[in-house]
Design an enzyme around this catalytic site. Structure first.
Site, PDB file in Angstrom:
ATOM      1  CG  HIS A 273     -51.559  94.528 -73.568  1.00  0.00           C
ATOM      2  ND1 HIS A 273     -52.890  94.146 -73.593  1.00  0.00           N
ATOM      3  CD2 HIS A 273     -50.829  93.385 -73.449  1.00  0.00           C
ATOM      4  CE1 HIS A 273     -52.952  92.824 -73.492  1.00  0.00           C
ATOM      5  NE2 HIS A 273     -51.731  92.343 -73.414  1.00  0.00           N
ATOM      6  CG  ASP A 324     -54.232  89.098 -74.085  1.00  0.00           C
ATOM      7  OD1 ASP A 324     -53.453  88.141 -74.214  1.00  0.00           O
ATOM      8  OD2 ASP A 324     -54.009  90.033 -73.306  1.00  0.00           O
TER       9      ASP A 324
END
Length: 451
Positions: A273, A324
């Site tokens: 991220h 994810d």
């Protein structure tokens, strides 16, 4: 059916092939013992005995960040409004109901969906270690072994990133949901993780869930374990501004600075991220050659924000891509979204070439997962291939030599025609050869864990 490399030498003829810098027509690839032994250009027709792969063939795609059980959340967490933190409560509900058997079934179906999307290797960020309440299974790695078996049976490679998750926040004990994530201490985590072994299709890595989930004084234990094993080390980093604020309050520095202080950053490390960074954070990550995995479809689904991918790459961080939470499983969309997000943020175009975006989805993604011998169409590389149709309603029309642009900016996972892992066809003409009815497998596995 274990994922073993194709023992009999095989020849594939690629109608069009992306060779890292350009698209080449008429390429012959020879395979033996699961690896590419020769790549020959200038072959306008299939040689005798060769299997023809019509369309555009790429190296297999690497999904560098996955939580397999989040696949059960698709279509549920999108209802109504909320934040990352309200989404997390729904996620806990699914996690509480998983057993080794139901986790295997769900992961096998999710990994089969990945194979259909051209993904040949997944990085599984695994922290669901124990039974609800923290009770240990007879085999302390029962959940991790379920994931390894699921990937093998779905026909893809896996790097199991066994994750240290020890606390609920800075100085806070795990809550009732998180007890099954925790080994208590980093030393206990390392002892359990030591019992995991790799295989032909699997490698074992490590992860720090986040700076809020591993106390600062225990970060070095996880980093040292990965260093001794020469294994990849991943960490969720600055996904939320709330985590940054809490870290500053507890330690007087950002999460990136805290990781740097405890030896977590480096070329074997990938930050996932990295959305909310300071300029100093970006310099620390790039200067230490720490990679960054961007997960654009999840980051937009959870309203996390747009990370500074361009600045990170300019400072020296290799970029990889992950699905994810599996709001969608489509590495081509992740690549496209990284560029399009940056266009929206800056109101300018062309931050990455199509070739650069494909490298993030292939060679650089594999490198982040410890598979440096995958992600290219070259002699010696693992024979992992993905073929994309050039005749669907999305891809028809552009000149074949523009195939890289077509793949990134027009194609979707639905355009994947063939997926080959270790020289074996796992997906043939859009059908999974090991899990023939992937939608039913997904529906049954998800129904079993939904409340």
């Amino acid at each position: 059916m274990p994922l073993t490399p194709q023992a009999t030498p095989t020849t594939y003829w690629l109608e069009h092939a992306w060779l890292g810098t350009h698209v080449e027509p008429g390429v012959t690839v020879e395979v033996a013992d699961g690896r590419i032994t020769a790549v020959r250009t200038g072959t306008p027709a299939p040689p005798p005995g060769a299997e023809a792969l019509h369309g555009l063939t790429l190296p297999g795609l690497a999904n560098a960040h996955s939580h397999a059980f989040h696949r059960a959340l698709r279509g549920t967490v999108q209802v109504g409004s909320g934040t990352f933190w309200t989404w997390r409560e729904v996620m806990y509900g699914v996690a509480d109901r998983l057993t080794p058997d139901s986790y295997y079934a769900l992961a096998r179906a999710a990994y089969a969906e990945m194979a259909l999307a051209g993904i040949t290797c997944v990085g599984e960020f695994h922290y669901l270690h124990h039974a609800p309440g923290g009770t240990r299974y007879d085999d302390p790695n029962a959940m991790g072994r379920a994931l390894l078996a699921a990937a093998d049976d779905a026909g893809i490679r896996i790097t199991l990133l066994d994750t240290a998750y020890l606390s609920a926040g800075f100085g806070d004990r795990p809550n009732q949901h998180q007890l099954r994530f925790s080994d208590g201490t980093a030393d206990a985590w390392a002892e359990r993780a030591d019992a995991l072994k790799g295989a032909e299709h699997a490698r074992i890595g490590a992860a720090v869930h986040s700076v809020r989930a591993v106390p600062a004084e225990e970060l070095g234990t996880v980093a040292d374990w990965a260093r001794r094993r020469e294994a990849p080390l991943h960490v969720h980093l600055s996904e939320q501004t709330a985590e940054n604020d809490a870290c500053r309050a507890a330690h007087g520095r950002t999460p990136t600075q805290l990781l740097a202080d405890h030896g977590v950053l480096g070329p074997r490390t990938t930050a996932v991220h990295a959305t909310h960074l300071t300029d100093e954070d970006i310099a620390l990550l790039g200067g230490s050659a720490t990679g960054v995995c961007m997960c654009p479809t999840t980051e937009r689904d959870l309203a996390d924000g747009i990370g500074p991918a361009v600045a990170l790459q300019e400072q020296g961080s290799l970029l990889s891509l992950g699905s994810d939470s599996h709001a969608v499983i489509d590495l081509l969309e992740e690549a496209r979204a990284m560029e399009l997000n940056e266009r929206l943020r800056t109101r300018t175009r062309g931050h990455w070439t199509a070739a650069a975006l494909l490298r993030a989805a292939t060679a650089d993604g594999h490198a982040a997962l410890g598979w440096d011998d995958a992600g290219t169409l070259a002699p010696g590389a693992l024979a992992d291939l993905t073929t994309i149709r050039l005749d669907s309603v999305r891809t028809a029309g552009p000149l074949p030599r523009l195939g890289a642009e077509t793949a990134v900016f027009a194609a979707t996972a639905a355009d994947v025609r063939h997926t080959i892992v270790g020289g074996r066809q796992i997906v043939r003409d859009g059908t999974h050869t090991r899990v023939p009815d992937v939608p039913t497998a997904l529906a049954d596995a998800i129904a079993a864990v939904r409340g």
